[in-house]
Design a protein around this motif. Sequence first.
Motif, PDB file in Angstrom:
ATOM      1  N   ILE A   1       5.467  13.655  -6.918  1.00 50.27           N
ATOM      2  CA  ILE A   1       6.602  14.582  -7.263  1.00 50.27           C
ATOM      3  C   ILE A   1       6.237  15.257  -8.159  1.00 50.27           C
ATOM      4  CG2 ILE A   1       8.723  13.991  -8.890  1.00 50.27           C
ATOM      5  CD1 ILE A   1       8.810  11.146  -7.341  1.00 50.27           C
ATOM      6  N   ARG A   2       6.805  16.703  -8.056  1.00 53.05           N
ATOM      7  CA  ARG A   2       6.181  17.862  -9.001  1.00 53.05           C
ATOM      8  C   ARG A   2       7.256  18.221  -9.839  1.00 53.05           C
ATOM      9  NH1 ARG A   2       1.316  19.508  -6.795  1.00 53.05           N
ATOM     10  NH2 ARG A   2       1.018  18.906  -4.839  1.00 53.05           N
ATOM     11  N   ASP A   3       6.948  18.788 -10.886  1.00 51.93           N
ATOM     12  CA  ASP A   3       8.030  19.283 -11.761  1.00 51.93           C
ATOM     13  C   ASP A   3       8.236  20.918 -11.513  1.00 51.93           C
ATOM     14  OD1 ASP A   3       5.747  20.722 -12.918  1.00 51.93           O
ATOM     15  OD2 ASP A   3       5.816  19.877 -14.734  1.00 51.93           O
ATOM     16  N   PHE A   4       8.890  21.667 -12.556  1.00 54.85           N
ATOM     17  CA  PHE A   4       9.216  22.961 -12.130  1.00 54.85           C
ATOM     18  C   PHE A   4       7.949  24.059 -11.987  1.00 54.85           C
ATOM     19  CE2 PHE A   4       9.095  22.502 -16.630  1.00 54.85           C
ATOM     20  CZ  PHE A   4       8.635  23.837 -17.021  1.00 54.85           C
ATOM     21  N   ARG A   5       6.700  23.432 -12.865  1.00 59.31           N
ATOM     22  CA  ARG A   5       5.751  24.220 -12.711  1.00 59.31           C
ATOM     23  C   ARG A   5       4.658  23.968 -11.577  1.00 59.31           C
ATOM     24  NH1 ARG A   5       3.980  21.617 -18.335  1.00 59.31           N
ATOM     25  NH2 ARG A   5       4.726  19.898 -17.167  1.00 59.31           N
ATOM     26  N   GLY A   6       5.153  22.983 -10.598  1.00 64.01           N
ATOM     27  CA  GLY A   6       4.497  22.451  -9.460  1.00 64.01           C
ATOM     28  C   GLY A   6       3.214  21.264  -9.864  1.00 64.01           C
ATOM     29  N   ARG A   7       3.604  20.791 -11.168  1.00 69.00           N
ATOM     30  CA  ARG A   7       2.383  19.711 -11.419  1.00 69.00           C
ATOM     31  C   ARG A   7       2.834  18.539 -11.204  1.00 69.00           C
ATOM     32  NH1 ARG A   7       0.962  21.597 -17.546  1.00 69.00           N
ATOM     33  NH2 ARG A   7       0.198  23.827 -17.094  1.00 69.00           N
ATOM     34  N   VAL A   8       1.984  17.666 -10.800  1.00 69.14           N
ATOM     35  CA  VAL A   8       2.271  16.230 -10.179  1.00 69.14           C
ATOM     36  C   VAL A   8       2.636  15.483 -11.425  1.00 69.14           C
ATOM     37  CG1 VAL A   8       1.374  14.103  -9.189  1.00 69.14           C
ATOM     38  CG2 VAL A   8       0.661  16.385  -8.117  1.00 69.14           C
ATOM     39  N   ILE A   9       3.887  15.029 -11.641  1.00 68.12           N
ATOM     40  CA  ILE A   9       4.086  14.171 -12.820  1.00 68.12           C
ATOM     41  C   ILE A   9       4.448  12.775 -12.200  1.00 68.12           C
ATOM     42  CG2 ILE A   9       4.963  16.315 -13.925  1.00 68.12           C
ATOM     43  CD1 ILE A   9       7.905  15.126 -13.179  1.00 68.12           C
ATOM     44  N   ALA A  10       4.655  12.583 -11.028  1.00 62.99           N
ATOM     45  CA  ALA A  10       5.078  11.122 -10.563  1.00 62.99           C
ATOM     46  C   ALA A  10       4.475  10.884  -9.221  1.00 62.99           C
ATOM     47  CB  ALA A  10       6.548  10.760 -10.883  1.00 62.99           C
ATOM     48  N   ALA A  11       4.723   9.588  -8.692  1.00 62.42           N
ATOM     49  CA  ALA A  11       4.303   9.421  -7.394  1.00 62.42           C
ATOM     50  C   ALA A  11       5.474   8.372  -6.695  1.00 62.42           C
ATOM     51  CB  ALA A  11       3.229   8.584  -7.095  1.00 62.42           C
TER      52      ALA A  11
ATOM     53  N   SER B   1      14.726   3.802   0.783  1.00 57.39           N
ATOM     54  CA  SER B   1      14.597   2.173   1.102  1.00 57.39           C
ATOM     55  C   SER B   1      15.371   1.982   2.167  1.00 57.39           C
ATOM     56  CB  SER B   1      14.751   1.496  -0.411  1.00 57.39           C
ATOM     57  OG  SER B   1      13.901   1.794  -1.403  1.00 57.39           O
ATOM     58  N   ALA B   2      16.513   2.382   2.159  1.00 55.65           N
ATOM     59  CA  ALA B   2      17.695   2.042   3.168  1.00 55.65           C
ATOM     60  C   ALA B   2      17.060   2.579   4.499  1.00 55.65           C
ATOM     61  CB  ALA B   2      18.910   2.469   2.991  1.00 55.65           C
ATOM     62  N   GLU B   3      16.310   3.730   4.635  1.00 56.24           N
ATOM     63  CA  GLU B   3      15.952   4.143   5.951  1.00 56.24           C
ATOM     64  C   GLU B   3      14.502   3.276   6.345  1.00 56.24           C
ATOM     65  OE1 GLU B   3      14.072   8.459   8.055  1.00 56.24           O
ATOM     66  OE2 GLU B   3      15.084   8.398   5.702  1.00 56.24           O
ATOM     67  N   LEU B   4      13.609   3.221   5.664  1.00 58.30           N
ATOM     68  CA  LEU B   4      12.482   2.372   5.922  1.00 58.30           C
ATOM     69  C   LEU B   4      12.707   0.846   5.974  1.00 58.30           C
ATOM     70  CD1 LEU B   4       9.723   4.550   4.200  1.00 58.30           C
ATOM     71  CD2 LEU B   4      10.584   4.500   6.601  1.00 58.30           C
ATOM     72  N   GLU B   5      13.769   0.195   5.204  1.00 56.03           N
ATOM     73  CA  GLU B   5      13.919  -1.114   4.934  1.00 56.03           C
ATOM     74  C   GLU B   5      12.928  -1.838   4.139  1.00 56.03           C
ATOM     75  OE1 GLU B   5      15.017  -2.654   8.730  1.00 56.03           O
ATOM     76  OE2 GLU B   5      17.284  -2.307   8.488  1.00 56.03           O
ATOM     77  N   GLU B   6      12.387  -1.024   3.192  1.00 58.01           N
ATOM     78  CA  GLU B   6      11.306  -1.372   2.333  1.00 58.01           C
ATOM     79  C   GLU B   6      11.683  -1.106   0.918  1.00 58.01           C
ATOM     80  OE1 GLU B   6       9.423  -3.472   3.276  1.00 58.01           O
ATOM     81  OE2 GLU B   6       9.098  -3.034   5.606  1.00 58.01           O
ATOM     82  N   THR B   7      10.870  -1.737  -0.008  1.00 63.00           N
ATOM     83  CA  THR B   7      10.904  -1.406  -1.274  1.00 63.00           C
ATOM     84  C   THR B   7      10.366  -0.041  -1.737  1.00 63.00           C
ATOM     85  OG1 THR B   7      11.125  -3.587  -1.962  1.00 63.00           O
ATOM     86  CG2 THR B   7      10.696  -2.346  -3.710  1.00 63.00           C
ATOM     87  N   SER B   8      10.916   0.857  -2.481  1.00 65.29           N
ATOM     88  CA  SER B   8      10.235   1.966  -3.107  1.00 65.29           C
ATOM     89  C   SER B   8      10.105   1.901  -4.689  1.00 65.29           C
ATOM     90  CB  SER B   8      11.204   3.136  -3.010  1.00 65.29           C
ATOM     91  OG  SER B   8      12.465   2.979  -3.406  1.00 65.29           O
ATOM     92  N   HIS B   9       9.148   2.642  -5.302  1.00 66.28           N
ATOM     93  CA  HIS B   9       8.788   2.627  -6.540  1.00 66.28           C
ATOM     94  C   HIS B   9       8.587   3.857  -7.030  1.00 66.28           C
ATOM     95  CE1 HIS B   9       7.987  -1.611  -5.914  1.00 66.28           C
ATOM     96  NE2 HIS B   9       7.236  -1.493  -4.822  1.00 66.28           N
ATOM     97  N   LEU B  10       8.843   4.161  -8.443  1.00 69.58           N
ATOM     98  CA  LEU B  10       8.717   5.400  -8.968  1.00 69.58           C
ATOM     99  C   LEU B  10       7.461   5.009  -9.865  1.00 69.58           C
ATOM    100  CD1 LEU B  10       9.701   8.570  -9.475  1.00 69.58           C
ATOM    101  CD2 LEU B  10      11.148   7.603 -11.141  1.00 69.58           C
ATOM    102  N   CYS B  11       6.413   5.800  -9.961  1.00 71.65           N
ATOM    103  CA  CYS B  11       5.267   5.608 -10.550  1.00 71.65           C
ATOM    104  C   CYS B  11       4.720   6.803 -11.348  1.00 71.65           C
ATOM    105  CB  CYS B  11       4.270   5.059  -9.723  1.00 71.65           C
ATOM    106  SG  CYS B  11       4.760   3.680  -8.453  1.00 71.65           S
ATOM    107  N   VAL B  12       4.171   6.591 -12.519  1.00 71.70           N
ATOM    108  CA  VAL B  12       3.476   7.757 -13.421  1.00 71.70           C
ATOM    109  C   VAL B  12       1.915   7.056 -13.895  1.00 71.70           C
ATOM    110  CG1 VAL B  12       5.808   8.429 -14.242  1.00 71.70           C
ATOM    111  CG2 VAL B  12       4.747   6.543 -15.417  1.00 71.70           C
TER     112      VAL B  12
END
Length: 265
Positions: A206-216, A105-116
């Motif tokens: 965002i992937r877990d240890f198995r490589g599965r997508v668990i979040a964005a 967020s500091a680099e882009l100067e925008e809001t970031s979100h963690l989504c599931v």
Amino acid sequence: MTPSAEPGPLRAGHGLRRDLDLLESLASAEAQHSGGLGVVRLAQLVGREKSQVSRALKALAAEGVVERDPDTLEYRLGWRLFSLVAATVENRLVRVAEPIMHALSAELEETSHLCVLRDTDVLTLLSVSGHSFRMHGWEGRGVPVACTSAGRVLLQEATPDELYVRFGVERSLPELWTRVQEARRIGYASVRDEFEDGLCGVSAPIRDFRGRVIAALNISAPTERLGDRLDAAGHVTAQAAGAISRQLGWGDTVRSPVAGSGHVG
């Protein structure tokens, strides 16, 4: 000391160890490949009598820790265990992601979100602002999957049949499928004025240890401010999502998005 004379805590510890042996066997590659294991095979793996294993599995099934397939009669890990694991993984996900989100967020100067993903909605677990402009009220809020960049990232492992079951005829599934696959190919998804007029965003998996997508990992902002740099934001967001994934145990190197690939949305 005879087994019958063992102190209660010691006997309980042996019982817990035997139960853990069964659970580890049900989590093995063999069990995952076949969809479950029967009592005979489990008894072989843990070195116990079939009757003992059967009694232990029935007790675990009564608590939802394992479940038995009514057709094959084989056992697999149950809903309660997965629920506990999911809660733990989600808490760790937030802890790992937050400092990386602050940097993004500091680099882009925008809001970031963690989504599931939650059914047909994208749920925001955490929002981090990069400047004084703050998008209030996103944490804990669900938004439609299909018209958001985060949703298209979270659907990357879904099959066309799964999309139909999830969405029915709510929207053009061929179009959605195409956009999900494009996001998978280039490493991130982007939308412009689809979820809301004047709003655009990018998301990376965002992937877990198995490589599965668990979040964005998502960056959202007014189109007039972010619209001209969506591709650049997509690259940076994909790198940040890769850093989170590696801290969660994903061993693969993050795939670089294809330069000049254009927008998905």
